[in-house]
Scaffold this active site. Structure first.
Site, PDB file in Angstrom:
ATOM      1  N   ASN A  14       8.331 -56.280 121.040  1.00 28.57           N
ATOM      2  CA  ASN A  14       7.855 -57.518 121.152  1.00 28.57           C
ATOM      3  C   ASN A  14       8.922 -58.458 121.361  1.00 28.57           C
ATOM      4  O   ASN A  14      10.078 -58.051 121.608  1.00 28.57           O
ATOM      5  CB  ASN A  14       7.289 -57.691 119.951  1.00 28.57           C
ATOM      6  N   ASP A  28       3.652 -52.252 114.652  1.00 28.40           N
ATOM      7  CA  ASP A  28       2.903 -51.837 113.915  1.00 28.40           C
ATOM      8  C   ASP A  28       2.580 -50.208 113.924  1.00 28.40           C
ATOM      9  O   ASP A  28       2.096 -49.621 113.020  1.00 28.40           O
ATOM     10  CB  ASP A  28       1.478 -52.353 113.965  1.00 28.40           C
ATOM     11  N   ILE A  31       7.006 -51.923 105.452  1.00 25.55           N
ATOM     12  CA  ILE A  31       8.111 -52.229 104.937  1.00 25.55           C
ATOM     13  C   ILE A  31       7.941 -53.231 103.790  1.00 25.55           C
ATOM     14  O   ILE A  31       8.329 -53.233 102.657  1.00 25.55           O
ATOM     15  CB  ILE A  31       9.284 -52.484 105.762  1.00 25.55           C
ATOM     16  N   LEU A  32       7.242 -54.386 104.175  1.00 25.13           N
ATOM     17  CA  LEU A  32       7.107 -55.581 103.254  1.00 25.13           C
ATOM     18  C   LEU A  32       6.312 -55.093 101.991  1.00 25.13           C
ATOM     19  O   LEU A  32       6.623 -55.041 100.964  1.00 25.13           O
ATOM     20  CB  LEU A  32       6.443 -56.518 103.946  1.00 25.13           C
ATOM     21  N   PHE A  70       7.037 -62.775 106.422  1.00 23.83           N
ATOM     22  CA  PHE A  70       6.665 -63.471 107.470  1.00 23.83           C
ATOM     23  C   PHE A  70       5.254 -63.114 108.264  1.00 23.83           C
ATOM     24  O   PHE A  70       5.141 -61.827 108.389  1.00 23.83           O
ATOM     25  CB  PHE A  70       8.039 -63.530 108.366  1.00 23.83           C
ATOM     26  N   LYS A  80      -2.884 -62.147 103.841  1.00 26.52           N
ATOM     27  CA  LYS A  80      -1.682 -61.192 103.871  1.00 26.52           C
ATOM     28  C   LYS A  80      -0.932 -61.054 102.731  1.00 26.52           C
ATOM     29  O   LYS A  80      -0.317 -60.210 102.081  1.00 26.52           O
ATOM     30  CB  LYS A  80      -0.608 -61.519 105.038  1.00 26.52           C
ATOM     31  N   LYS A 114      -0.441 -57.703 100.770  1.00 27.93           N
ATOM     32  CA  LYS A 114       0.813 -57.021 100.512  1.00 27.93           C
ATOM     33  C   LYS A 114       1.263 -57.068  99.256  1.00 27.93           C
ATOM     34  O   LYS A 114       2.306 -56.101  98.889  1.00 27.93           O
ATOM     35  CB  LYS A 114       1.883 -57.639 101.579  1.00 27.93           C
TER      36      LYS A 114
END
Length: 401
Positions: free
Chosen positions: A210, A278, A306-307, A324, A338, A342
């Site tokens: 990205n 992703d 990971i988060l 983020f 989110k 998460k």
């Protein structure tokens, strides 16, 4: 964070002088004692009464004041402070400082002091870029002064460029850092920061990735280190140099980033800024060849989160987990969802349809359990300074910015 510190604030004669009033308030919230000194030019923009009211003590304006100078007031002012902050520092005031002039109270105090001096410049872009100003700034730095870089943006005069006064958050962070490791609020804390993109190989020569440049994550890592934290920066591929005092771990893929994050534990805070892919591809062992009329079939495999993995750890969870959210629409709705999904403490959300990815500026929203704070568009270094202060204040129980 600044409890018991004595700061002499020299307010110069620029249109940004009104921002010194907010700086006084923020410093006093953090326990500092602030003494105001206003130049003749500064009094054209802020009044001694307003500064005195915020400082809750007398303000100094004149070199030849009969009462103060019977006690050699300019010498006492120069020695009693732990730090002198010049905000805003005009081109004229910087020139007089660099050349050792002592023709008013401000320049006399600055020449007589044996304490550290922090300079926050504010002036027209052409004045800042003029060789004379750059020589004067170089001289001040060589003499030991801490001269901040000005922000870039639109000016009151209508021009655009570097010369704007740094944000209050950036000046606060610089003040905290100026007092050295013993007073840095994150001393003894370990912070994990992820930054940059990941690269997921398609074949030996191609990859999925990205546009993340890593600039925001690197700035956050540097701002946290400046506040005394031991920072482990797990970085995807970028062209950036690691900030001073930061330990960088280089990775390529999401699986490598997850492993590096787990290896960095335990930590007190995790800030997941990286734009992690992703999905990864069931990569081919050889370069895929282009064939007329046929498209290669790529099998996508979901990458680890990971988060969420850090936020939902049963043991050894960081005290504060921050993610983020880079979104292109319905930014706040997605960010709020989110954070809940998460299990992290904060989400920093931004709209990346413009130039946020790879650019120098960012406008973010801080989503917490208590609501949403929308911050103005700022240079990424100032976003980092503001977030670093919020993190420090969360861990120490100090006031929020």
């Amino acid at each position: 964070m600044l409890s018991g510190k004595r700061i002499l604030l020299v307010i110069g004669g620029g249109i940004a002088a009104f921002k010194a009033l907010d700086l006084i308030r923020r410093l006093r919230e953090r326990g500092a004692t602030v003494t105001g000194l206003i130049t003749a030019g500064g009094q054209q923009f802020v009044t001694p009464l307003s500064v005195a009211a915020l400082c809750e003590q007398p303000v100094y304006t004149e070199l030849f004041d009969l009462k103060n100078e019977t006690e050699i007031g300019h010498i006492q002012l120069s020695r009693q402070a732990d730090l002198i902050v010049v905000c805003p520092a005009t081109a004229d005031l910087i020139a007089r400082m660099a050349n050792g002039q002592a023709d008013d109270l401000a320049s006399t105090v600055l020449l007589a002091t044996d304490k550290r001096v922090l300079v926050a410049p504010a002036m027209n872009v052409r004045m800042w870029l003029h060789p004379a100003t750059q020589r004067n700034v170089a001289q001040l730095r060589a003499d030991g002064a801490l001269v901040m870089a000005p922000d870039e943006g639109p000016m009151a005069c209508g021009e655009f460029g570097p010369g704007r006064l740094p944000t209050t958050e950036a000046i606060l962070a610089a003040i905290v850092a100026a007092f050295g490791p013993a007073s840095r609020p994150l001393a003894g804390k370990h912070v994990l920061v992820t930054a940059g993109p990941t690269r997921e190989p398609i074949d030996p020569v191609r990859f999925l990735s990205n546009h993340s440049s890593g600039k925001q994550g690197y700035a956050i890592a540097g701002a946290l280190a400046a506040l005394g934290a031991r920072v482990t920066l797990v970085s995807g591929p970028t062209a950036l140099a690691p900030p001073p005092g930061v330990d960088r771990v280089d990775v390529e893929t999401a699986l490598e980033m997850e492993a590096a994050c787990n290896a960095a534990l335990p930590c007190d805070v995790a800030v997941c800024v990286a734009a992690v892919a992703d999905w990864r591809v069931a990569a081919a062992g050889q370069k895929l060849k282009k064939q007329d009329g046929e498209m290669p079939s790529l099998t996508l495999i979901e990458n680890p989160d990971i988060l969420a993995g850090l936020a939902q750890r049963q043991t050894g969870r960081p005290q504060l987990v921050i993610g983020f959210a880079a979104e292109t629409h319905e930014v706040l709705d997605y960010a709020v969802a989110k954070r809940a999904r998460k299990g992290c403490d904060w989400i920093v959300a931004n709209d990346v349809t413009g130039e946020a990815m790879g650019g120098a500026r960012n406008q973010v929203h801080l989503v917490t359990a208590t609501g949403v704070e929308s911050w103005p568009e700022l240079p990424k270094a100032d976003v980092a300074a503001r977030l670093a202060l919020r993190i420090a204040e969360n861990l120490t129980g100090s006031p929020n910015p």
